[in-house]
Motif scaffolding. Structure first.
Motif, mmCIF file in Angstrom:
data_model
loop_
_atom_site.group_PDB
_atom_site.id
_atom_site.type_symbol
_atom_site.label_atom_id
_atom_site.label_comp_id
_atom_site.label_asym_id
_atom_site.label_seq_id
_atom_site.Cartn_x
_atom_site.Cartn_y
_atom_site.Cartn_z
ATOM 1 N N VAL A 7 0.883 -1.097 -0.027
ATOM 2 C CA VAL A 7 0.002 -0.091 -0.083
ATOM 3 C C VAL A 7 0.999 1.084 -0.037
ATOM 4 C CG1 VAL A 7 -1.649 1.412 1.343
ATOM 5 C CG2 VAL A 7 -1.828 -1.285 1.008
ATOM 6 N N SER A 8 0.525 2.107 -0.771
ATOM 7 C CA SER A 8 1.232 3.524 -0.876
ATOM 8 C C SER A 8 0.310 4.578 -0.067
ATOM 9 C CB SER A 8 1.273 3.834 -2.323
ATOM 10 O OG SER A 8 1.961 5.375 -2.266
ATOM 11 N N GLY A 9 0.799 5.077 0.968
ATOM 12 C CA GLY A 9 0.022 5.664 1.774
ATOM 13 C C GLY A 9 -1.101 4.946 2.914
ATOM 14 N N TYR A 10 -2.149 5.668 2.891
ATOM 15 C CA TYR A 10 -3.310 5.131 3.833
ATOM 16 C C TYR A 10 -3.992 4.086 3.219
ATOM 17 C CZ TYR A 10 -6.762 7.876 1.386
ATOM 18 O OH TYR A 10 -7.589 8.266 0.082
ATOM 19 N N VAL A 11 -4.697 3.267 4.295
ATOM 20 C CA VAL A 11 -5.744 2.498 3.831
ATOM 21 C C VAL A 11 -6.943 2.903 4.552
ATOM 22 C CG1 VAL A 11 -6.717 -0.049 3.824
ATOM 23 C CG2 VAL A 11 -4.146 0.447 3.629
ATOM 24 N N LYS A 12 -8.115 3.117 3.929
ATOM 25 C CA LYS A 12 -9.338 3.415 4.636
ATOM 26 C C LYS A 12 -10.582 2.483 4.491
ATOM 27 C CE LYS A 12 -11.379 6.970 1.805
ATOM 28 N NZ LYS A 12 -11.897 8.483 1.884
ATOM 29 N N THR A 13 -11.588 2.209 5.420
ATOM 30 C CA THR A 13 -12.400 1.717 5.170
ATOM 31 C C THR A 13 -13.695 2.560 4.582
ATOM 32 O OG1 THR A 13 -13.401 1.964 7.444
ATOM 33 C CG2 THR A 13 -12.234 0.016 7.317
ATOM 34 N N MET A 14 -14.596 1.699 3.915
ATOM 35 C CA MET A 14 -15.704 2.415 3.260
ATOM 36 C C MET A 14 -17.117 1.415 3.437
ATOM 37 S SD MET A 14 -13.886 2.639 -0.568
ATOM 38 C CE MET A 14 -15.431 3.163 -1.378
ATOM 39 N N GLY A 15 -18.097 2.236 3.113
ATOM 40 C CA GLY A 15 -19.427 1.390 3.444
ATOM 41 C C GLY A 15 -20.032 1.730 4.905
ATOM 42 N N LYS A 16 -21.248 1.902 4.970
ATOM 43 C CA LYS A 16 -21.960 1.821 6.326
ATOM 44 C C LYS A 16 -21.298 1.199 7.377
ATOM 45 C CE LYS A 16 -26.518 2.885 4.119
ATOM 46 N NZ LYS A 16 -27.914 2.221 4.022
ATOM 47 N N ASP A 17 -20.994 -0.083 7.033
ATOM 48 C CA ASP A 17 -20.433 -1.034 8.293
ATOM 49 C C ASP A 17 -18.913 -1.083 8.159
ATOM 50 O OD1 ASP A 17 -20.324 -2.390 5.934
ATOM 51 O OD2 ASP A 17 -21.362 -4.205 6.718
ATOM 52 N N GLY A 18 -18.294 -0.025 7.167
ATOM 53 C CA GLY A 18 -16.670 -0.319 7.010
ATOM 54 C C GLY A 18 -16.244 -1.733 6.368
ATOM 55 N N GLY A 19 -17.214 -2.334 5.743
ATOM 56 C CA GLY A 19 -16.879 -3.715 5.021
ATOM 57 C C GLY A 19 -16.092 -3.666 3.865
ATOM 58 N N HIS A 20 -15.977 -2.426 3.323
ATOM 59 C CA HIS A 20 -15.062 -2.272 2.081
ATOM 60 C C HIS A 20 -13.910 -1.520 2.374
ATOM 61 C CE1 HIS A 20 -18.816 -3.921 0.662
ATOM 62 N NE2 HIS A 20 -19.173 -2.575 0.586
ATOM 63 N N LEU A 21 -12.710 -1.656 1.374
ATOM 64 C CA LEU A 21 -11.495 -0.864 1.601
ATOM 65 C C LEU A 21 -11.161 -0.060 0.501
ATOM 66 C CD1 LEU A 21 -8.714 -3.532 3.154
ATOM 67 C CD2 LEU A 21 -10.165 -1.649 4.142
ATOM 68 N N LYS A 22 -10.452 1.077 0.590
ATOM 69 C CA LYS A 22 -9.715 1.835 -0.402
ATOM 70 C C LYS A 22 -8.245 2.109 -0.175
ATOM 71 C CE LYS A 22 -10.463 6.433 -2.677
ATOM 72 N NZ LYS A 22 -11.219 7.270 -2.673
ATOM 73 N N PHE A 23 -7.367 1.785 -0.949
ATOM 74 C CA PHE A 23 -6.051 2.165 -0.826
ATOM 75 C C PHE A 23 -5.452 2.493 -2.192
ATOM 76 C CE2 PHE A 23 -6.574 -2.527 -1.159
ATOM 77 C CZ PHE A 23 -5.644 -2.963 -2.175
ATOM 78 N N TYR A 24 -4.205 2.787 -2.321
ATOM 79 C CA TYR A 24 -3.441 3.005 -3.381
ATOM 80 C C TYR A 24 -2.024 1.958 -3.535
ATOM 81 C CZ TYR A 24 -6.496 7.047 -4.150
ATOM 82 O OH TYR A 24 -7.676 8.017 -4.231
ATOM 83 N N ILE A 25 -1.584 1.779 -4.516
ATOM 84 C CA ILE A 25 -0.255 1.294 -5.022
ATOM 85 C C ILE A 25 0.179 2.336 -5.949
ATOM 86 C CG2 ILE A 25 -1.027 -1.246 -4.561
ATOM 87 C CD1 ILE A 25 -1.638 -1.589 -7.565
ATOM 88 N N HIS A 26 1.625 2.104 -5.698
ATOM 89 C CA HIS A 26 2.534 3.068 -6.499
ATOM 90 C C HIS A 26 2.972 2.411 -7.567
ATOM 91 C CE1 HIS A 26 4.891 6.794 -6.701
ATOM 92 N NE2 HIS A 26 5.824 6.119 -6.644
ATOM 93 N N GLN A 27 3.331 3.388 -8.731
ATOM 94 C CA GLN A 27 4.059 3.035 -9.860
ATOM 95 C C GLN A 27 5.288 3.953 -9.787
ATOM 96 O OE1 GLN A 27 1.138 4.190 -13.036
ATOM 97 N NE2 GLN A 27 0.969 2.127 -13.711
ATOM 98 N N PRO A 28 6.488 3.060 -9.551
ATOM 99 C CA PRO A 28 7.790 3.885 -9.269
ATOM 100 C C PRO A 28 8.331 4.753 -10.553
ATOM 101 C CG PRO A 28 7.989 1.558 -8.421
ATOM 102 C CD PRO A 28 6.761 1.633 -9.361
ATOM 103 N N VAL A 29 8.009 4.133 -11.781
ATOM 104 C CA VAL A 29 8.386 4.844 -12.984
ATOM 105 C C VAL A 29 7.815 6.090 -13.388
ATOM 106 C CG1 VAL A 29 9.168 4.645 -15.479
ATOM 107 C CG2 VAL A 29 9.425 2.828 -13.988
ATOM 108 N N SER A 30 6.433 5.801 -13.403
ATOM 109 C CA SER A 30 5.862 6.735 -13.707
ATOM 110 C C SER A 30 5.374 7.974 -12.507
ATOM 111 C CB SER A 30 4.116 6.389 -14.181
ATOM 112 O OG SER A 30 3.300 6.034 -13.212
ATOM 113 N N GLY A 31 5.459 7.418 -11.317
ATOM 114 C CA GLY A 31 5.336 8.148 -10.307
ATOM 115 C C GLY A 31 3.658 8.346 -9.852
#
Length: 569
Positions: free
Chosen positions: A496-520
């Protein structure tokens, strides 16, 4: 996680290089094409640039000439025509399409439609429908998305002087009904080149055949493909060949539809970007809700309505019915799951549950839910009419539940369907014997790979492969559906690049980012139902199996990865 990852065989490098040089795609894109059997320039042309000329002549279908001549005779002689169809999305869109086409030729005085009541009449052609035709002086019934096994019903109609034309796409039995015409590309004696049309698709072919006589402007004929696209998506037929041509045309029509009912049913902020998945998850359940909870005729009324007030009222009712459907579905699923545990079926090869008061309209959805939980061929029974039982069946992987049920057909009053789903009715005193026989049949026929949920991986990629060129290529692969699913790709050793956060009413889903080193760049990832793994994503590296999804916002298109499964290191 719970899925078994199965990797598709690596395609021949020489073929990949050849398709890459002939159409100008990169190696990754060309590999994905070859895995779909698109391995030469001509196939690529037909896939990426389907033309209306690729649609087959309707007269290649057995009995098409007979059907066209009988309808033309009815119109010429002022006979009344009844358009009859199933109460699901495929059936109601087929009825609406045929009704709208015929209404351009004959006055509504000579035309009507009929949808059977799911609870009182059940699936297919009914005595009540035929009696309605007789009482109201209809001498011709056009049946859509049903009828291929209605031998006794058609005989009954014939005895009353009522002719039948059947437009179906289900597998025929050994004998065909004695109708004036039986249009079904799955007939053994039918030389129609494409066998995977929806029920609405067969109806559209009949309209094409009729149009060789009535010459409705072609633009008006193809305006009806918005309904056809909905049927293709909702009935989950193959997204290949003619279906792909018609679905692409239908989606284009749907995004600018002039159908009043559809415009009210589809959120206006989404309509310009509507695709197959929007139909499957947002529109089909609403159309189905009418037939599941109340009566399917409401859906047809909506799709043929020319009255804004009436259409608004129907949409409001349908949305209320869909809310009721969700509640019923949830409650019955809990009850059915409890029954599986209480009856010690966890170690069986199949799942069979029954309650006399479960709603018939949602047992198919409940069967699907149970296959997700227990991953076994599943039947959900409830009481039908006249003391009989009815059931919906759902299957897993590539196990043919229709074939398995066919081996138990001595117990059934009615039975039909296809590999993945089926429906049946039986007398109650046959239930216990059927359960034993079906469990035995499944145990003998099911293979090891069909006993556990799996995901098929097209290929492994590098993070930098996710670039503008690939996203543009991915868009061109649409519309997606069976035999042309979204590519499932693998990325290895990510963090994971940066944060991970939950989504949805009960926090059942996740949102996060992954990083591309070359393109940035950082690439957005959404993990539905992965909320429990938040800490793992924060602290561990992982392999991802994912599909690429589009996100439309204020005219802009962005892409994210829909995480289908994950393996933590």
């Amino acid at each position: 996680m719970s899925l078994k990852w199965i990797y598709k065989p690596e395609p021949d490098e020489e073929i990949v290089d050849r398709i890459s040089s002939s159409i100008g795609f990169g190696t990754l894109e060309s590999k994905i094409l070859v895995l779909r059997d698109i391995d030469n320039y001509q196939k690529a042309r037909e896939f990426f640039k389907p033309k209306l000329e690729d649609i087959h002549s309707p007269f290649l279908m057995a009995d098409m000439q007979k059907a066209v001549e009988r309808i033309a005779s009815a119109i010429e002689n002022g006979e009344k025509i009844l358009v009859y169809g199933d109460y699901d999305v495929d059936g109601t869109t087929a009825v609406a399409l045929m009704y709208l086409y015929l209404s351009k030729i004959v006055g509504k005085k000579y035309l009507d439609f009929y949808i059977p009541d799911r609870n009182l009449e059940g699936y297919g052609v009914s005595d009540e429908g035929i009696n309605y035709a007789k009482e109201n002086n209809f001498s011709l019934i056009i049946a859509l998305d049903c009828g291929i096994k209605a031998i006794d019903k058609v005989d009954y109609a014939n005895s009353l002087g009522i002719d039948f034309i059947i437009c179906d796409h289900h597998l025929p039995g050994d004998e065909l009904p004695k109708a004036v015409a039986v249009l079904d590309p799955k007939r053994n004696d039918c030389r129609y080149p494409y066998k995977e049309l929806s029920g609405c698709g067969v109806g559209f072919k009949l309209c094409q055949g009729l149009n060789t006589i009535y010459k409705i402007p072609e633009s008006e004929l193809y305006d009806l493909t918005d309904l056809l696209a909905i049927s293709i998506a909702a009935d989950i037929v193959a997204m290949t060949g003619e279906n792909r041509v018609l679905a692409k045309l239908g989606l284009k029509t749907l995004r600018k539809t002039r159908n009043l009912g559809l415009r009210l049913l589809i959120p206006q902020e989404k309509i310009s970007t509507f695709d197959i998945s929007n139909i499957v998850f947002e529109i089909a359940p609403k159309i189905n809700a009418a037939g599941r909870i109340s009566h399917g005729k409401a859906a047809v009324k909506l799709m043929i309505s020319e009255n804004l007030k009436q259409a608004h009222e129907i949409v409001s009712d349908i949305l209320d019915l869909n809310d009721s459907r969700r509640e019923l579905d949830a409650n019955i699923t809990i009850s059915a799951t409890n029954q599986v545990v209480e009856t010690n079926q966890e170690n069986n090869f199949s799942t069979i549950v029954y309650h006399p008061e479960w709603n018939k309209g949602v047992i198919g959805i409940v069967a699907s839910r149970l296959t997700e939980v227990y991953y076994k061929p599943t039947l959900v029974f409830t009481d039908g009419n006249n003391g009989e039982m009815v059931a919906s069946a759902r299957s897993v992987s590539d196990f043919d539940v229709h074939e398995a049920l066919d081996l138990c057909s001595e117990y059934f009053l009615k039975f039909g369907g296809h590999q993945a789903a089926a429906g049946l009715s039986m007398e109650k005193d046959k239930f216990e014997a059927f359960k034993i026989k079906f469990e035995k049949v499944v145990a003998e026929r099911i293979k090891e790979h069909q006993k556990e949920p799996s995901i098929s991986i097209d290929t492994t990629i590098e993070i930098e492969d996710l670039n503008r060129e690939f996203f543009n290529f991915h868009r061109k692969l649409a519309p997606f559906g069976p035999h042309n699913m979204k590519p499932v790709l693998e990325l290895k050793n990510q963090k994971v690049s940066g944060y991970v956060k939950t989504m949805g009413k009960d926090g059942g889903h996740l949102k996060f980012y992954i990083h591309q080193p070359v393109s940035g760049r950082n690439i957005e990832c959404i993990g539905f139902k992965l909320g429990d793994y938040m800490e793992d994503f924060k602290t561990k590296s992982f392999d991802l199996a994912f599909t690429v999804e589009e996100n439309h916002w204020k005219g802009n298109v962005t892409y994210y990865l829909n995480i289908r499964d994950v393996k933590f290191h």
